[in-house]
Motif scaffolding. Structure first.
Motif, PDB file in Angstrom:
ATOM      1  N   GLU A   5       0.952  -1.189   0.016  1.00 42.81           N
ATOM      2  CA  GLU A   5      -0.189   0.093   0.045  1.00 42.81           C
ATOM      3  C   GLU A   5       0.920   1.217  -0.204  1.00 42.81           C
ATOM      4  O   GLU A   5       1.633   1.404   0.780  1.00 42.81           O
ATOM      5  CB  GLU A   5      -0.902   0.046   1.294  1.00 42.81           C
ATOM      6  N   LYS A   6       0.896   1.955  -1.005  1.00 37.97           N
ATOM      7  CA  LYS A   6       1.666   3.206  -0.888  1.00 37.97           C
ATOM      8  C   LYS A   6       0.762   4.407  -0.206  1.00 37.97           C
ATOM      9  O   LYS A   6      -0.504   4.243   0.155  1.00 37.97           O
ATOM     10  CB  LYS A   6       1.576   3.957  -2.593  1.00 37.97           C
ATOM     11  N   HIS A   7       1.627   5.241   0.132  1.00 40.91           N
ATOM     12  CA  HIS A   7       0.790   6.425   0.980  1.00 40.91           C
ATOM     13  C   HIS A   7      -0.141   7.542   0.118  1.00 40.91           C
ATOM     14  O   HIS A   7      -0.035   7.249  -1.159  1.00 40.91           O
ATOM     15  CB  HIS A   7       2.108   7.377   1.598  1.00 40.91           C
ATOM     16  N   ASP A   8      -1.035   7.816   0.806  1.00 38.53           N
ATOM     17  CA  ASP A   8      -1.823   8.785   0.048  1.00 38.53           C
ATOM     18  C   ASP A   8      -1.149   9.888  -0.573  1.00 38.53           C
ATOM     19  O   ASP A   8      -0.214  10.384   0.015  1.00 38.53           O
ATOM     20  CB  ASP A   8      -3.129   9.305   0.970  1.00 38.53           C
ATOM     21  N   VAL A   9      -1.503  10.496  -1.724  1.00 35.56           N
ATOM     22  CA  VAL A   9      -0.632  11.422  -2.470  1.00 35.56           C
ATOM     23  C   VAL A   9      -1.247  12.906  -2.693  1.00 35.56           C
ATOM     24  O   VAL A   9      -1.197  13.801  -3.166  1.00 35.56           O
ATOM     25  CB  VAL A   9      -0.494  11.097  -3.967  1.00 35.56           C
ATOM     26  N   THR A  10      -2.382  13.202  -1.487  1.00 37.39           N
ATOM     27  CA  THR A  10      -3.039  14.360  -1.231  1.00 37.39           C
ATOM     28  C   THR A  10      -1.900  15.565  -0.939  1.00 37.39           C
ATOM     29  O   THR A  10      -2.003  16.654  -1.634  1.00 37.39           O
ATOM     30  CB  THR A  10      -3.969  14.301  -0.038  1.00 37.39           C
ATOM     31  N   TYR A  11      -0.997  15.009  -0.152  1.00 40.02           N
ATOM     32  CA  TYR A  11       0.067  16.099   0.266  1.00 40.02           C
ATOM     33  C   TYR A  11       1.536  15.867  -0.150  1.00 40.02           C
ATOM     34  O   TYR A  11       2.128  16.850  -0.459  1.00 40.02           O
ATOM     35  CB  TYR A  11      -0.004  16.275   1.923  1.00 40.02           C
ATOM     36  N   VAL A  12       1.605  14.649  -0.274  1.00 41.38           N
ATOM     37  CA  VAL A  12       3.219  14.331  -0.693  1.00 41.38           C
ATOM     38  C   VAL A  12       3.144  13.365  -1.978  1.00 41.38           C
ATOM     39  O   VAL A  12       2.551  12.358  -1.903  1.00 41.38           O
ATOM     40  CB  VAL A  12       4.033  13.410   0.311  1.00 41.38           C
ATOM     41  N   ALA A  13       3.624  13.920  -2.907  1.00 40.35           N
ATOM     42  CA  ALA A  13       3.849  12.990  -4.373  1.00 40.35           C
ATOM     43  C   ALA A  13       4.328  11.597  -4.091  1.00 40.35           C
ATOM     44  O   ALA A  13       5.443  11.746  -3.102  1.00 40.35           O
ATOM     45  CB  ALA A  13       4.346  13.772  -5.407  1.00 40.35           C
ATOM     46  N   ASP A  14       4.101  10.887  -4.753  1.00 44.32           N
ATOM     47  CA  ASP A  14       4.743   9.381  -4.800  1.00 44.32           C
ATOM     48  C   ASP A  14       6.032   9.197  -5.462  1.00 44.32           C
ATOM     49  O   ASP A  14       6.036   9.447  -6.971  1.00 44.32           O
ATOM     50  CB  ASP A  14       3.580   8.316  -5.368  1.00 44.32           C
ATOM     51  N   ASN A  15       7.092   9.375  -4.789  1.00 42.19           N
ATOM     52  CA  ASN A  15       8.375   9.032  -5.598  1.00 42.19           C
ATOM     53  C   ASN A  15       9.017   7.746  -5.176  1.00 42.19           C
ATOM     54  O   ASN A  15      10.261   7.629  -5.507  1.00 42.19           O
ATOM     55  CB  ASN A  15       9.316  10.387  -5.153  1.00 42.19           C
ATOM     56  N   GLY A  16       7.773   6.874  -4.670  1.00 38.39           N
ATOM     57  CA  GLY A  16       8.478   5.641  -4.538  1.00 38.39           C
ATOM     58  C   GLY A  16       8.924   4.791  -5.956  1.00 38.39           C
ATOM     59  O   GLY A  16       9.405   3.592  -5.881  1.00 38.39           O
ATOM     60  N   GLY A  17       8.301   5.432  -6.741  1.00 32.76           N
ATOM     61  CA  GLY A  17       8.200   4.711  -8.261  1.00 32.76           C
ATOM     62  C   GLY A  17       7.296   3.331  -8.317  1.00 32.76           C
ATOM     63  O   GLY A  17       6.665   2.840  -7.558  1.00 32.76           O
ATOM     64  N   THR A  18       7.785   2.191  -9.399  1.00 28.85           N
ATOM     65  CA  THR A  18       7.075   1.303  -9.589  1.00 28.85           C
ATOM     66  C   THR A  18       7.710  -0.011  -8.704  1.00 28.85           C
ATOM     67  O   THR A  18       9.152   0.046  -8.685  1.00 28.85           O
ATOM     68  CB  THR A  18       7.122   1.044 -11.059  1.00 28.85           C
ATOM     69  N   ILE A  19       6.811  -0.892  -8.349  1.00 29.94           N
ATOM     70  CA  ILE A  19       7.284  -1.789  -7.462  1.00 29.94           C
ATOM     71  C   ILE A  19       6.994  -3.077  -8.630  1.00 29.94           C
ATOM     72  O   ILE A  19       5.893  -3.364  -8.743  1.00 29.94           O
ATOM     73  CB  ILE A  19       6.477  -2.111  -6.285  1.00 29.94           C
ATOM     74  N   THR A  20       8.293  -3.820  -8.724  1.00 30.02           N
ATOM     75  CA  THR A  20       8.176  -5.029  -9.424  1.00 30.02           C
ATOM     76  C   THR A  20       8.034  -6.146  -8.518  1.00 30.02           C
ATOM     77  O   THR A  20       8.834  -6.294  -7.543  1.00 30.02           O
ATOM     78  CB  THR A  20       9.433  -5.170 -10.263  1.00 30.02           C
ATOM     79  N   GLU A  21       7.165  -7.259  -8.921  1.00 24.28           N
ATOM     80  CA  GLU A  21       6.903  -8.349  -7.916  1.00 24.28           C
ATOM     81  C   GLU A  21       7.326  -9.616  -8.675  1.00 24.28           C
ATOM     82  O   GLU A  21       7.029 -10.053  -9.697  1.00 24.28           O
ATOM     83  CB  GLU A  21       5.665  -8.071  -7.438  1.00 24.28           C
ATOM     84  N   THR A  22       7.749 -10.426  -7.809  1.00 21.74           N
ATOM     85  CA  THR A  22       8.407 -11.908  -8.348  1.00 21.74           C
ATOM     86  C   THR A  22       8.138 -12.699  -7.365  1.00 21.74           C
ATOM     87  O   THR A  22       8.137 -12.511  -6.080  1.00 21.74           O
ATOM     88  CB  THR A  22       9.616 -11.955  -9.110  1.00 21.74           C
ATOM     89  N   GLY A  23       8.015 -14.236  -7.765  1.00 22.58           N
ATOM     90  CA  GLY A  23       8.012 -15.033  -6.503  1.00 22.58           C
ATOM     91  C   GLY A  23       7.939 -16.426  -7.020  1.00 22.58           C
ATOM     92  O   GLY A  23       7.607 -16.666  -8.209  1.00 22.58           O
ATOM     93  N   THR A  24       7.626 -17.253  -6.195  1.00 18.51           N
ATOM     94  CA  THR A  24       7.330 -19.013  -6.426  1.00 18.51           C
ATOM     95  C   THR A  24       6.374 -19.246  -5.385  1.00 18.51           C
ATOM     96  O   THR A  24       6.403 -19.103  -4.093  1.00 18.51           O
ATOM     97  CB  THR A  24       8.700 -19.546  -6.431  1.00 18.51           C
ATOM     98  N   ALA A  25       5.938 -20.565  -5.599  1.00 20.49           N
ATOM     99  CA  ALA A  25       5.039 -21.522  -4.600  1.00 20.49           C
ATOM    100  C   ALA A  25       5.413 -22.880  -4.934  1.00 20.49           C
ATOM    101  O   ALA A  25       5.093 -23.413  -6.013  1.00 20.49           O
ATOM    102  CB  ALA A  25       3.473 -21.079  -4.889  1.00 20.49           C
ATOM    103  N   THR A  26       6.063 -23.496  -3.925  1.00 18.94           N
ATOM    104  CA  THR A  26       6.643 -24.932  -4.260  1.00 18.94           C
ATOM    105  C   THR A  26       6.193 -25.814  -3.133  1.00 18.94           C
ATOM    106  O   THR A  26       6.084 -25.199  -1.977  1.00 18.94           O
ATOM    107  CB  THR A  26       7.875 -25.134  -4.310  1.00 18.94           C
ATOM    108  N   GLY A  27       6.014 -26.843  -2.929  1.00 17.10           N
ATOM    109  CA  GLY A  27       5.590 -27.832  -1.924  1.00 17.10           C
ATOM    110  C   GLY A  27       5.975 -29.271  -2.173  1.00 17.10           C
ATOM    111  O   GLY A  27       6.499 -29.783  -3.130  1.00 17.10           O
ATOM    112  N   SER A  28       5.842 -29.910  -0.869  1.00 17.35           N
ATOM    113  CA  SER A  28       5.970 -31.374  -0.641  1.00 17.35           C
ATOM    114  C   SER A  28       5.012 -32.175  -0.263  1.00 17.35           C
ATOM    115  O   SER A  28       4.347 -31.618   0.761  1.00 17.35           O
ATOM    116  CB  SER A  28       7.555 -31.766  -0.311  1.00 17.35           C
TER     117      SER A  28
END
Length: 301
Positions: A278-301
């Motif tokens: 969740e990014k912060h609300d941008v009413t007062y402060v612009a979003d300078n966190g940029g794009t968040i790239t997500e990767t991952g796995t799901a493995t089991g036994s």
């Protein structure tokens, strides 16, 4: 010379104020800095204009609004006004500095589900990585009030007792949130064996995995089963990685069928971990966190 009414107000005073404000508002360092354009300082010997004071005072008010901080109102000056010290200025700056990690609101959560649908009797491992373009952008995300979230669920397993207890355990585990300097479980029920709250924020994490959360099933005969969340930073702090495991350590019942033993306490359906931000609300402060790239796995036994 002090910044008080009756003394000469120096450009050094103004620049000291801008330095303190910019530590929160602009680049800053560590757990201070929202990544906004810095308030300009003045050159030695220059006259500080009403417009420059207005910019500084407005920035302080904007930061306070972003944090829901209570500060003393200071009226903006106009050209030609009598010059006097703002008695509340230093206190206002101290307040926004202390409350720099507070935020009045956040944007809607962006969730990513990692699913495993294999029959489960052993260990499931889910990994997830949130990556920013730079360490500073990761800092801005957290410093301005962004947070990460981790939760699990079990569904589609029918009415078997072990599947039901896994669903109950994941509901009881609630949601684990990660903030700039704090973390911890929200919602759910029961008593986790591990629930780090003050030592598992983004700025506390290192490149080695830290076990931040663990909770066991509280209903027999499955009390050996547990979930565990681990976190670390990578890429010099430009990413956060989670490793989440479900450990089915309880004994399984065996049945005899056509000359082979078969496990009766198998958990079918969808085994899911949900990773959010969740990014912060941008009413007062612009979003300078940029794009968040997500990767991952799901493995089991």
């Amino acid at each position: 010379m002090a910044y008080t009414t009756g003394d000469t107000i120096l450009d050094d005073h103004y620049n000291d104020f801008t330095t303190s404000v910019n530590a929160v508002w602009s680049t800053g360092s560590g757990d201070s800095g929202y990544g906004q354009s810095a308030v300009s300082s003045v050159s030695a010997g220059s006259t500080i204009t009403a417009a420059q004071w207005t910019t500084l005072l407005n920035t302080i008010s904007t930061v306070a609004s972003h944090q829901s901080s209570s500060i003393t109102a200071i009226s903006n000056p106009s050209a030609g006004d009598t010059i006097s010290a703002y008695t509340a200025l230093a206190t206002n700056i101290a307040t926004i500095t202390t409350n720099r990690l507070n935020v009045f609101g956040r944007q809607a959560v962006a969730n990513t589900n990692r699913d495993n649908t294999a029959t489960f009797t052993g260990t499931l491992t889910f990994t997830h990585k949130w990556a920013w373009a730079s360490t500073n952008q990761a800092r801005y995300f957290f410093n301005a009030g962004g947070r990460l979230s981790i939760s699990g669920s079990q569904s589609g397993h029918g009415s078997d007792s072990k599947g039901n207890e896994w669903a109950n355990l994941l509901t009881a585990a609630g949601t684990y949130y990660v903030y700039a300097q704090t973390a911890g479980k929200s919602g759910g029920s029961g008593s986790p064996t591990t629930n780090l709250t003050t030592t598992a924020g983004y700025h506390d994490l290192t490149s080695s995995y830290l076990t931040v959360f663990q909770q066991y099933e509280d209903t027999g005969p499955y009390t050996a089963n547990y979930v565990q969340w681990q976190l670390r930073t990578q890429d010099s702090g430009a990413s956060v990685e989670a490793s989440c495991t479900w450990v089915d350590a309880a004994a399984d019942s065996l049945g005899y069928n056509k000359s082979v033993y078969n496990v009766q306490d198998q958990v079918e359906g969808t085994h899911r971990m949900t990773f959010g931000y969740e990014k912060h609300d941008v009413t007062y402060v612009a979003d300078n966190g940029g794009t968040i790239t997500e990767t991952g796995t799901a493995t089991g036994s």
